[in-house]
Write an enzyme that holds these catalytic residues in place. Sequence first.
Site, PDB file in Angstrom:
ATOM      1  N   GLY A 498      40.631   3.161  37.300  1.00  0.00           N
ATOM      2  CA  GLY A 498      39.994   1.980  37.878  1.00  0.00           C
ATOM      3  C   GLY A 498      40.470   1.738  39.298  1.00  0.00           C
ATOM      4  N   GLY A 500      40.395   3.746  41.684  1.00  0.00           N
ATOM      5  CA  GLY A 500      39.495   4.363  42.657  1.00  0.00           C
ATOM      6  C   GLY A 500      39.987   5.692  43.194  1.00  0.00           C
ATOM      7  N   ALA A 539      53.389   5.236  39.421  1.00  0.00           N
ATOM      8  CA  ALA A 539      54.220   5.081  40.618  1.00  0.00           C
ATOM      9  C   ALA A 539      53.399   4.919  41.902  1.00  0.00           C
ATOM     10  CB  ALA A 539      55.199   6.265  40.771  1.00  0.00           C
ATOM     11  N   SER A 540      52.111   4.600  41.779  1.00  0.00           N
ATOM     12  CA  SER A 540      51.231   4.472  42.956  1.00  0.00           C
ATOM     13  C   SER A 540      51.410   5.691  43.862  1.00  0.00           C
ATOM     14  CB  SER A 540      51.551   3.193  43.743  1.00  0.00           C
ATOM     15  OG  SER A 540      51.452   2.071  42.911  1.00  0.00           O
ATOM     16  N   THR A 543      47.529   8.629  45.900  1.00  0.00           N
ATOM     17  CA  THR A 543      46.920   8.701  47.233  1.00  0.00           C
ATOM     18  C   THR A 543      47.788   9.563  48.146  1.00  0.00           C
ATOM     19  OG1 THR A 543      45.929   6.531  46.934  1.00  0.00           O
ATOM     20  CG2 THR A 543      46.105   7.347  49.203  1.00  0.00           C
ATOM     21  N   VAL A 747      49.667   1.772  47.193  1.00  0.00           N
ATOM     22  CA  VAL A 747      49.692   0.307  47.273  1.00  0.00           C
ATOM     23  C   VAL A 747      49.229  -0.354  45.970  1.00  0.00           C
ATOM     24  CG1 VAL A 747      47.352   0.057  48.210  1.00  0.00           C
ATOM     25  CG2 VAL A 747      49.116  -1.611  48.850  1.00  0.00           C
ATOM     26  N   GLY A 748      48.873   0.439  44.966  1.00  0.00           N
ATOM     27  CA  GLY A 748      48.263  -0.139  43.759  1.00  0.00           C
ATOM     28  C   GLY A 748      49.121  -1.129  43.019  1.00  0.00           C
ATOM     29  N   GLU A 749      50.365  -0.759  42.769  1.00  0.00           N
ATOM     30  CA  GLU A 749      51.230  -1.635  41.970  1.00  0.00           C
ATOM     31  C   GLU A 749      51.785  -2.796  42.787  1.00  0.00           C
ATOM     32  OE1 GLU A 749      54.085   0.794  39.376  1.00  0.00           O
ATOM     33  OE2 GLU A 749      53.431   2.119  40.954  1.00  0.00           O
TER      34      GLU A 749
END
Lengths: 792, 164
Positions: A498, A500, A539-540, A543, A747-749
């Site tokens: 989710g 992306g 752990a983001s 990317t 940057v997700g978490e």
Amino acid sequence: MDTVETTTPRPHQENAAPRPVGESVTRLDAHEKVTGEAVFADDLQFGPNMLYARIKRSPHPHARILKIDASQALALPGVKTVVTGQSTPGFIGLYLKDRHIFCTDRARFVGDPVAGVAAVTEEIAERALDLIHVEYEVLPPVLDPEDGVRPDAELLHPELGSYEVANFIFPQPGTNIPNLFKIRKGDVDQALSEAAAVVHHTFRVPHVQHVPIEPHVAIAKVDERGRVTLWGSSQSPFAQRNLIASALGISQADLEVVAPYVGGGFGCKAGVSMEALAVAIAMQVRGRPVKLRLTREEEFYTTFVRQGLVAHFTMACDAEGNLTAMDNKFYWDGGAYAEYGVNMTRGAGYSSSGPYDVPNVRTDSFCVYTNHPVGGPMRGFGQPEMQCGLEQCINHLALEIGMDPMDFRRRNCVKEGSNLVTGMKMHATGIGECIEKAAEAIGWGHKDPPSAPHKRRGKGIAAMWKAPAMSPNAGSSAWIEMSEDGKCTLGLGGQELGQGTFTVMAQMAAATLGIPYDWVRIASPVDTKYSPYEWQTVASRLTWSMGNAVVAAAKDARRQILELVARSWEETPEDLDIVNGNVISAKSGRSSSLKGLVVYGLAKPGDQGWIGGPILGRGSFMPTYVTGLDPETGQGQRAVVHYTTGAQAVEVEVDLETGRVQVLRGASAFDMGKAINPDLVNVQMEGGLVQGISTALFECLQLKDGVVRNPSFVDYRIATSADAPRDMQSIIVEVPQDDGPFGARGVGEHSMVPTMPAIANAIHDALGIHPGAPPFTAEKVYLAMVDAGLVK
Amino acid sequence: MAHHKISVTVNGSVESVDVPSNMTLLTMLREKLGLTGTKNGCTAGECGACTVFLNGEPVNSCLVLAVECDGAEVRTVESLARNGQLDPIQQSVIDHNAVQCGFCTPGVLISARALLDRNPDPTEEEIRDALVGNLCRCTGYIRILDAVKDAARVGAAPGTGGSR
């Protein structure tokens, strides 16, 4: 959107990157997700041969298993097998192998799997559970991490010293401590004795649950030769392959994990939580798929929880407002088995100064076995829990010394070259800008009147940092295969949860290769048999890490194409480029579409044969520079790959009559190096803020005597559409990552790390009360107001 | 377990289905008819992921027995797009980046379509109320609210929309 401010221009102009990097292109998976076509694990069809599994679980937090009698269950028509710990003697565990797939001699939490049933229907399997009779000898439980470290505590894992363990985890044999991480930097006692101001606080942060809307599901099938296929909702198909194969004593090459879209993970579908149960049961009924789907109730207490934390902070500064010392003790409620808890303990340790430059730091971070549900990773990986207290102490200290909390943070935050708590040097970071912009976005320094006389308003801010907490050498790989018309398929092993990731990977591949974004297809579902290796979707890190692998694969494919065309045109590859799917020459002005040549190669002049062949790009990435840290001091050359930093600021209104806290607005500013897709970054910031608000105001897994008392959405409330603040601003700060693709880092978490303390600090601003540990429920806030004499 | 033969119109086509007494509408859709767009999040009517239209009203299909649907008309997320043309609410959800993991999305879309069918110009409070039973853990909701607001502006495309 009229209310969400995107500070990034579209297309992005700073840090110029090739299109479509930096553009907010539409998600690749959006269309199939709005039509109902997107396939999740529970949607896979296996036909009438499939069996259904259910799990018999320990009702005791701690007990010895004396006897299991499954004869009645086996006699029930429709039951095909009953499996117990006798069939699964091997150990399993990500960093510390301390767990059996099914309990053998001991159950260590309420919900620990004791036996598994496969039957022709779910109802029969459920009925069979009541016919399995287990005799227990109840043992005294450990229900608090500070109790667990006492010398006279009941030992939950007497065999701790014999477990296989990763070399950066330090178990203490003969105790309930599977990891103790220490930081010793400078002279804390001296600094405390000389300080102008000192604050001391203790926070008890409760367990919370991830609650993705999709429950865990796993379907396993074992063929006659013992080769295994596992379909599941998984953040870690490759780690599952490795851990389950090792536990069962089979080759990783004989275990295939197929992982369709994940309906929300947030960490709870990382590693192995329940998937091995399905495999162990399927081993006994070869040839038949066995499906195990957790109920929502099981989802709350049998899978990974965000572990509880007892944190003691002592923090000091000088008269000018420079932080001089921190003395921290963290007791993590790791639960029955170590799993990820040991590494969260470590991550909290090496980040224990918060995002600040502090010359003297002493930290003891204990992971403690308890008879509670197993601690797993949850969005933020320990940092929301740890920084919840740390950032409230920072606020308190600033006010104590008479400084504005925003100025105090800006003054003390880490900068490029700062000597971090581990001895590592800080890289370039935009945290100062994040703090300023978040504060500015909510009108820091101005107090608006409340909406009613019985309400009070306040503003709060919190900064944060977080490094990807992972194995030091966690790797990624990718491939790109061209199709006849010049479009391509991108193979990768990271999961679309989710966040992306498929979209941004396609963007990076297209930009690197020189083709339009909509020419890229993702080879999905991720399947360990066909997809390239990826450590885990945690752990983001995707990317940055998988992005590096994808860029490398695209560069490899591009190089092959340019070399082929250069040879054919008798030019040099350096003079050629691929633009919008066409090879062009700056020198000769020639141009050719990719069509055909990327598969069939090119004909030599005069029908004299062919050159080239099918183009297949490959790339991999693994950080090689992370070093070990000294077990006594936590010092070393480079503790982590990098830190993502940021800040959030919120405005709240507190109702004096009810204690209800309402978040009126929130601003998030994070430095992700480079926003590959700015609007996908924005929605991560919004979603993280609301999840953070939810954990700050509502969420608490109520554990009493080891039993989760609120295992349903009715009793465990999460934020709904009624709770989201209308005014959410997302601010993108871009200080490039030196080894990130196009300068990007994760940057997700991060977007839910500072939310709890930002809200706590805003409540303090409104009421003058330090609200302490979350959740800041109406009841808790009201009682605190009564204690403080604010209301009668 | 007693079985029942029921006749139910699902997404416009009449289906004759053999269902046990205790089978829910959700299980019938997913396992008997292979319509897996409707999701199972809690089996207890708490999360809204299984929301479908039953005779024009949005219901949690995990709380409805299949046998109750004899003679009824059911519409699921699979019915929203017609001939490759997305319903405006579907397009608006895409345009607003209001989908992340996508597991709550089918239920959200049905609840939103139901709201717009009965109230073509809802206020933000009415949208929040209509979606309060659809839990979403990813998006933070605001994009969903804005998507519904914008879809209302567009109105229903001809031949699409809920079961009216």
